[in-house]
Design a protein around this motif. Structure first.
Motif, PDB file in Angstrom:
ATOM      1  N   GLU A  81      16.310  86.441  50.123  1.00 52.20           N
ATOM      2  CA  GLU A  81      17.616  86.926  50.561  1.00 52.20           C
ATOM      3  C   GLU A  81      17.551  87.303  52.033  1.00 52.20           C
ATOM      4  O   GLU A  81      16.583  87.923  52.477  1.00 52.20           O
ATOM      5  CB  GLU A  81      18.045  88.143  49.734  1.00 52.20           C
ATOM      6  CG  GLU A  81      18.673  87.742  48.436  1.00 52.20           C
ATOM      7  CD  GLU A  81      19.476  88.876  47.792  1.00 52.20           C
ATOM      8  OE1 GLU A  81      19.612  89.975  48.374  1.00 52.20           O
ATOM      9  OE2 GLU A  81      19.963  88.626  46.679  1.00 52.20           O
ATOM     10  N   THR A  83      20.128  88.737  55.413  1.00 57.03           N
ATOM     11  CA  THR A  83      21.387  89.404  55.714  1.00 57.03           C
ATOM     12  C   THR A  83      21.928  88.920  57.046  1.00 57.03           C
ATOM     13  O   THR A  83      21.196  88.864  58.038  1.00 57.03           O
ATOM     14  CB  THR A  83      21.174  90.934  55.770  1.00 57.03           C
ATOM     15  OG1 THR A  83      20.625  91.352  54.524  1.00 57.03           O
ATOM     16  CG2 THR A  83      22.485  91.656  55.997  1.00 57.03           C
ATOM     17  N   THR A  96      25.263  87.861  52.745  1.00 57.37           N
ATOM     18  CA  THR A  96      23.902  87.687  52.239  1.00 57.37           C
ATOM     19  C   THR A  96      23.738  86.242  51.803  1.00 57.37           C
ATOM     20  O   THR A  96      24.600  85.696  51.115  1.00 57.37           O
ATOM     21  CB  THR A  96      23.636  88.621  51.036  1.00 57.37           C
ATOM     22  OG1 THR A  96      23.926  89.950  51.429  1.00 57.37           O
ATOM     23  CG2 THR A  96      22.193  88.543  50.597  1.00 57.37           C
ATOM     24  N   ALA A 116      27.018  85.689  49.527  1.00 60.51           N
ATOM     25  CA  ALA A 116      27.716  86.890  49.069  1.00 60.51           C
ATOM     26  C   ALA A 116      28.366  87.560  50.273  1.00 60.51           C
ATOM     27  O   ALA A 116      27.803  87.582  51.368  1.00 60.51           O
ATOM     28  CB  ALA A 116      26.752  87.851  48.391  1.00 60.51           C
ATOM     29  N   GLY A 118      29.529  91.120  51.373  1.00 64.87           N
ATOM     30  CA  GLY A 118      29.241  92.472  50.882  1.00 64.87           C
ATOM     31  C   GLY A 118      28.378  92.322  49.641  1.00 64.87           C
ATOM     32  O   GLY A 118      27.366  91.647  49.662  1.00 64.87           O
ATOM     33  N   SER A 119      28.815  92.899  48.528  1.00 61.72           N
ATOM     34  CA  SER A 119      28.048  92.751  47.282  1.00 61.72           C
ATOM     35  C   SER A 119      28.693  91.742  46.330  1.00 61.72           C
ATOM     36  O   SER A 119      28.260  91.589  45.195  1.00 61.72           O
ATOM     37  CB  SER A 119      27.903  94.115  46.596  1.00 61.72           C
ATOM     38  OG  SER A 119      29.193  94.634  46.330  1.00 61.72           O
ATOM     39  N   ASP A 120      29.742  91.056  46.794  1.00 58.53           N
ATOM     40  CA  ASP A 120      30.469  90.118  45.933  1.00 58.53           C
ATOM     41  C   ASP A 120      30.010  88.680  46.149  1.00 58.53           C
ATOM     42  O   ASP A 120      30.137  88.151  47.259  1.00 58.53           O
ATOM     43  CB  ASP A 120      31.979  90.179  46.217  1.00 58.53           C
ATOM     44  CG  ASP A 120      32.538  91.572  45.970  1.00 58.53           C
ATOM     45  OD1 ASP A 120      32.063  92.242  45.037  1.00 58.53           O
ATOM     46  OD2 ASP A 120      33.444  91.978  46.733  1.00 58.53           O
TER      47      ASP A 120
END
Length: 135
Positions: A81, A83, A96, A116, A118-120
């Motif tokens: 992963e 960022t 991400t 992704a 954000g976290s979605d």
């Protein structure tokens, strides 16, 4: 060393409950080689915005940087992963990526990754850039 190249960019987007989208862009740009790194640069129009793109290529990792109509940094490292971020008129967002496939050759760059916002989760993206020295 710098040379002028023709570029064919094919992007495939797979999102849950939606039909697969395929977009193709053909452009001209430059390929610069410096200290074992290669930089592929080109510009594209999206609506009324000109977006300048630089793709930094190494053997097992890559970073896509866009500027102009939007600011974006999208890093790729195989099976890890990473960022990045996106800034546009709506604000600034964390991105991400997780690359499942990453290959770089003398005339081609290909990456398949989950994205992704954000976290979605947004979906799976596949990007292939073919580049050849312009005649």
């Amino acid at each position: 060393m710098q040379k002028t190249v023709t570029i064919k960019l094919t992007t495939t987007i797979r999102q849950p409950d939606m039909e697969e989208q395929v977009m193709v862009l053909e452009s001209h740009g430059t390929l610069t080689e410096k200290n074992e790194l290669r930089y592929l640069q080109y510009a594209e129009q999206q609506d009324e915005l000109e977006i300048r793109t630089t793709v930094k290529l190494q053997k097992d990792e890559a970073v896509i940087m866009r500027s102009g109509g939007l600011q974006m940094r999208l890093p790729f490292l195989l099976h890890k992963e990473q960022t990045g971020n996106l800034t546009n008129e709506q604000g600034s967002f964390m991105l991400t990526t997780k690359a499942h496939e990453l290959s770089v050759s003398d005339t081609r760059f290909k990456v398949r990754y989950d994205l992704a916002l954000g976290s979605d989760p947004v979906g799976e993206y596949e990007m292939e850039i073919q580049f050849m020295e312009a005649k």
